[in-house]
Design an enzyme around this catalytic site. Structure first.
Site, PDB file in Angstrom:
ATOM      1  N   GLN A   1      55.960  26.808  44.854  1.00 47.72           N
ATOM      2  CA  GLN A   1      55.667  25.623  44.036  1.00 47.72           C
ATOM      3  C   GLN A   1      56.944  24.872  43.652  1.00 47.72           C
ATOM      4  OE1 GLN A   1      52.091  25.496  42.854  1.00 47.72           O
ATOM      5  NE2 GLN A   1      52.621  23.346  42.684  1.00 47.72           N
TER       6      GLN A   1
ATOM      7  N   LYS B   1      53.491  29.273  38.124  1.00 46.90           N
ATOM      8  CA  LYS B   1      52.153  29.652  38.592  1.00 46.90           C
ATOM      9  C   LYS B   1      51.637  30.751  37.676  1.00 46.90           C
ATOM     10  CE  LYS B   1      49.208  28.706  41.961  1.00 46.90           C
ATOM     11  NZ  LYS B   1      48.949  27.477  42.704  1.00 46.90           N
TER      12      LYS B   1
ATOM     13  N   ASP C   1      43.441  26.530  40.645  1.00 41.98           N
ATOM     14  CA  ASP C   1      43.759  27.104  41.965  1.00 41.98           C
ATOM     15  C   ASP C   1      42.512  27.900  42.346  1.00 41.98           C
ATOM     16  OD1 ASP C   1      46.223  27.596  43.923  1.00 41.98           O
ATOM     17  OD2 ASP C   1      45.248  29.530  43.735  1.00 41.98           O
TER      18      ASP C   1
ATOM     19  N   LYS D   1      57.845  22.753  46.665  1.00 46.97           N
ATOM     20  CA  LYS D   1      56.776  21.769  46.898  1.00 46.97           C
ATOM     21  C   LYS D   1      56.890  20.635  45.879  1.00 46.97           C
ATOM     22  CE  LYS D   1      52.833  23.615  47.165  1.00 46.97           C
ATOM     23  NZ  LYS D   1      51.508  24.207  47.001  1.00 46.97           N
TER      24      LYS D   1
HETATM   25  P1  NDP Z   1      38.585  27.742  45.687  1.00 45.16           P
HETATM   26  O1  NDP Z   1      38.432  28.907  44.808  1.00 45.16           O
HETATM   27  O2  NDP Z   1      37.919  26.461  45.324  1.00 45.16           O
HETATM   28  O3  NDP Z   1      38.153  28.106  47.179  1.00 45.16           O
HETATM   29  C1  NDP Z   1      38.734  29.150  47.851  1.00 45.16           C
HETATM   30  C2  NDP Z   1      38.060  29.294  49.212  1.00 45.16           C
HETATM   31  O4  NDP Z   1      38.814  30.215  49.987  1.00 45.16           O
HETATM   32  C3  NDP Z   1      36.663  29.847  49.110  1.00 45.16           C
HETATM   33  O5  NDP Z   1      35.885  29.364  50.166  1.00 45.16           O
HETATM   34  C4  NDP Z   1      36.900  31.350  49.262  1.00 45.16           C
HETATM   35  O6  NDP Z   1      35.790  32.056  49.777  1.00 45.16           O
HETATM   36  C5  NDP Z   1      38.033  31.375  50.265  1.00 45.16           C
HETATM   37  N1  NDP Z   1      38.847  32.591  50.015  1.00 45.16           N
HETATM   38  C6  NDP Z   1      39.534  32.916  48.891  1.00 45.16           C
HETATM   39  N2  NDP Z   1      40.124  34.107  49.010  1.00 45.16           N
HETATM   40  C7  NDP Z   1      39.797  34.542  50.226  1.00 45.16           C
HETATM   41  C8  NDP Z   1      40.102  35.708  50.950  1.00 45.16           C
HETATM   42  N3  NDP Z   1      40.858  36.682  50.421  1.00 45.16           N
HETATM   43  N4  NDP Z   1      39.613  35.810  52.210  1.00 45.16           N
HETATM   44  C9  NDP Z   1      38.864  34.818  52.744  1.00 45.16           C
HETATM   45  N5  NDP Z   1      38.535  33.688  52.099  1.00 45.16           N
HETATM   46  C10 NDP Z   1      38.987  33.557  50.876  1.00 45.16           C
HETATM   47  O7  NDP Z   1      40.190  27.520  45.823  1.00 45.16           O
HETATM   48  P2  NDP Z   1      40.981  26.223  46.267  1.00 45.16           P
HETATM   49  O8  NDP Z   1      40.210  25.480  47.285  1.00 45.16           O
HETATM   50  O9  NDP Z   1      41.446  25.526  45.054  1.00 45.16           O
HETATM   51  O10 NDP Z   1      42.290  26.874  46.947  1.00 45.16           O
HETATM   52  C11 NDP Z   1      42.340  27.200  48.341  1.00 45.16           C
HETATM   53  C12 NDP Z   1      43.795  27.334  48.759  1.00 45.16           C
HETATM   54  O11 NDP Z   1      44.480  26.084  48.525  1.00 45.16           O
HETATM   55  C13 NDP Z   1      44.615  28.398  48.021  1.00 45.16           C
HETATM   56  O12 NDP Z   1      45.579  28.928  48.897  1.00 45.16           O
HETATM   57  C14 NDP Z   1      45.335  27.576  46.949  1.00 45.16           C
HETATM   58  O13 NDP Z   1      46.503  28.204  46.478  1.00 45.16           O
HETATM   59  C15 NDP Z   1      45.651  26.323  47.745  1.00 45.16           C
HETATM   60  N6  NDP Z   1      45.934  25.133  46.939  1.00 45.16           N
HETATM   61  C16 NDP Z   1      45.020  24.648  46.055  1.00 45.16           C
HETATM   62  C17 NDP Z   1      45.300  23.513  45.334  1.00 45.16           C
HETATM   63  C18 NDP Z   1      44.284  22.875  44.445  1.00 45.16           C
HETATM   64  O14 NDP Z   1      44.536  21.752  43.980  1.00 45.16           O
HETATM   65  N7  NDP Z   1      43.134  23.485  44.193  1.00 45.16           N
HETATM   66  C19 NDP Z   1      46.609  22.840  45.426  1.00 45.16           C
HETATM   67  C20 NDP Z   1      47.463  23.381  46.476  1.00 45.16           C
HETATM   68  C21 NDP Z   1      47.137  24.500  47.161  1.00 45.16           C
HETATM   69  P3  NDP Z   1      34.955  33.021  48.798  1.00 45.16           P
HETATM   70  O15 NDP Z   1      34.143  32.110  47.946  1.00 45.16           O
HETATM   71  O16 NDP Z   1      34.161  33.871  49.706  1.00 45.16           O
HETATM   72  O17 NDP Z   1      35.983  33.806  48.010  1.00 45.16           O
END
Ligand code: NDP
Length: 449
Positions: free
Chosen positions: A115, A130, A170, A118
């Protein structure tokens, strides 16, 4: 000279590893940045003399705390809360909170470290941090999530503030969780301090486009990578991993720009819909009903559900990892390249393993690492802070234009930095160097901090 620097970096890396035992993801994130820095240290010997790498790899502050809460049956649970305030040379600590059972200090430190660079790449005045917890919101009632969030904030509030530390969401932390946390912060402090959290609901101080920002921003970055190769998104076949916040809005922007998204996933399986994902249905299932994606195939006769499937096996031209760290391995990367993938844009943080990154770089496909490609989320958080400070709220169009121009600038600066350091098209090197130099210069200017 360059070899000596590589040896020096290896020594520093081994020291960092020994000092932070068992934190594999943190080691991986540090190693990836250090591997890019050899040429920078040749150009800036003052960074070595002033031990900037050793300092930048040590968080300014790490907070670990107990989070007790009661479930609906009255049973008591104890989770662990974290906030790692990594670097404030460029501004307040800024970075999201993750609620997921896999969370431990090594995950929070890797995310905090990434972060820092970034946030520097956005060109905005934000430092890096974080936090999160090993709490699993899946399967919990709204009341349970609320009690957990209130307990979490009852400790965390004392470490936050508009001029100190400003978290966001997140994995596992969206509008609902942020609402409960903001409500508790307001009660404890008796201050309506909008700027203390970002990703807030639009009705209570949030910014339009923040929900969409990470996914939209990642697509803008891919659009720029393709434009640099005289190509475009229109008509391209895409796959997106995950189906959470980042994935949904990645799909939305890809579709708006004329691409076709044929697959996405969750941690249980993959859906494939060759005609193109029906986004309103997917949003209904994920955002409104909070159900699994298997439900999508149950309601759409053309779609297939592959339980336990690997999304990277589906042939595509563009892949956008948007779920979690290390979800795309060397084998997956080879499969993607073999199947004709020309661009990868990371919405998630560190989703590709080091072996996978090597495959992409060797194949010379357009590979946008998360540090650059997913910076649109935090950049829009900074825009939310600007609106809160001026008691203003901007239109969707204005905010999206700002996001677009920030992503276009990040692409340009990472591209130019890679060229300057003799590695044209290598966005990993470009992002690591451009982010690091900005932070290092600020740290030098601020004295021995
Ligand atoms: P969400 O909780 O909204 O969604 C996460 C998604 O990833 C879900 O579909 C989940 O599936 C899947 N997932 C999580 N853990 C695992 C795992 N161990 N194995 C397989 N699938 C997994 O999170 P976000 O969309 O906010 O975040 C997704 C990524 O983006 C992360 O790496 C986060 O750090 C990054 N990010 C997010 C930002 C944001 O603004 N939200 C900003 C920058 C980066 P399931 O429901 O089955 O767990």
């Amino acid at each position: 000279m360059a070899v000596a620097m590589t040896e020096k970096l290896e020594t520093v890396y081994q020291q960092i590893k020994a000092r932070n035992p068992g934190e594999d993801e943190f080691h991986q994130a540090v190693r990836e940045v250090l591997e890019s820095l050899g040429p920078v240290l040749v150009k800036h010997p003052e960074f070595v003399e002033q031990k900037i790498i050793e300092r930048v790899s040590e968080p300014e502050r790490q907070i670990i705390f107990r989070v007790p809460w009661q479930d609906d049956k009255g049973e008591i649970h104890i989770n662990r809360g974290f906030r790692v305030q990594f670097n404030s040379a460029l501004g307040v600590y800024k970075g999201g909170l993750r609620f997921h059972p896999s969370v431990y200090l090594g995950i929070i430190k890797f995310l905090g470290f990434e972060q820092v660079f970034k946030n520097a790449l956005t060109g905005m005045p934000i430092g890096g941090g974080k936090g999160g917890s090993d709490f699993d919101p899946k399967g919990k009632s709204d009341g349970e999530v609320m009690r957990f969030c209130q307990s979490f904030m009852t400790e965390l509030y004392r470490h936050l503030g508009e001029y100190t530390d400003v978290p966001a969401g997140d994995i596992g932390v969206g509008g609902r969780e942020l609402g409960y946390m903001f409500g508790q912060y307001k009660r404890i402090t008796n201050r309506y301090e909008s700027t203390v959290l970002t990703g807030k609901g639009v009705a209570w101080g949030g910014s339009l486009v923040r929900t969409e920002a990470t996914g939209y921003g990642a697509v803008f970055f891919v659009r720029e990578m393709l434009a640099a190769r005289k190509d475009a998104l229109e008509g391209k076949t895409c796959i997106v991993s995950g189906s959470g916040n980042v994935a949904l809005y990645t799909i939305e922007k890809l579709q708006q720009l004329g691409a076709k998204v044929i697959a996405c996933s969750d941690s249980n399986g993959v859906i494939v819909h060759e005609k193109g994902i029906d986004l309103p249905l997917l949003k209904q299932i994920k955002e409104v009903e909070r159900r699994r994606i298997s439900e999508y195939a149950a309601r759409h006769e053309d779609a297939k559900y592959l339980p336990g499937g690997d999304v990277w096996d589906i042939p595509c031209q563009i892949a956008m990892p948007s779920a979690t760290q290390n979800e795309l391995t060397g084998k997956d990367a080879r499969t993607l390249v073999k199947n004709g993938c020309i661009a990868v844009g990371e919405g998630a943080n560190m989703p590709t393993t080091p072996e996978g990154v090597k495959v992409f770089l060797e194949a010379k496909i357009a590979y946008g690492p998360g540090k650059a490609a997913n910076a649109g989320g935090v950049a829009t958080s900074a825009l939310e802070m600007q609106q809160n400070s001026s008691r203003d709220s901007w239109s969707f169009e204005h905010t999206e234009r700002r996001l677009d121009s920030i992503m276009t600038n990040i692409h340009a600066s990472t591209w130019e930095t890679a060229e300057e350091y003799g590695a044209p098209g290598n966005y990993v090197l470009g992002a690591n160097i451009a982010g690091f130099v900005r932070v290092a210069k600020a740290m030098l200017a601020l004295g021995c901090i």
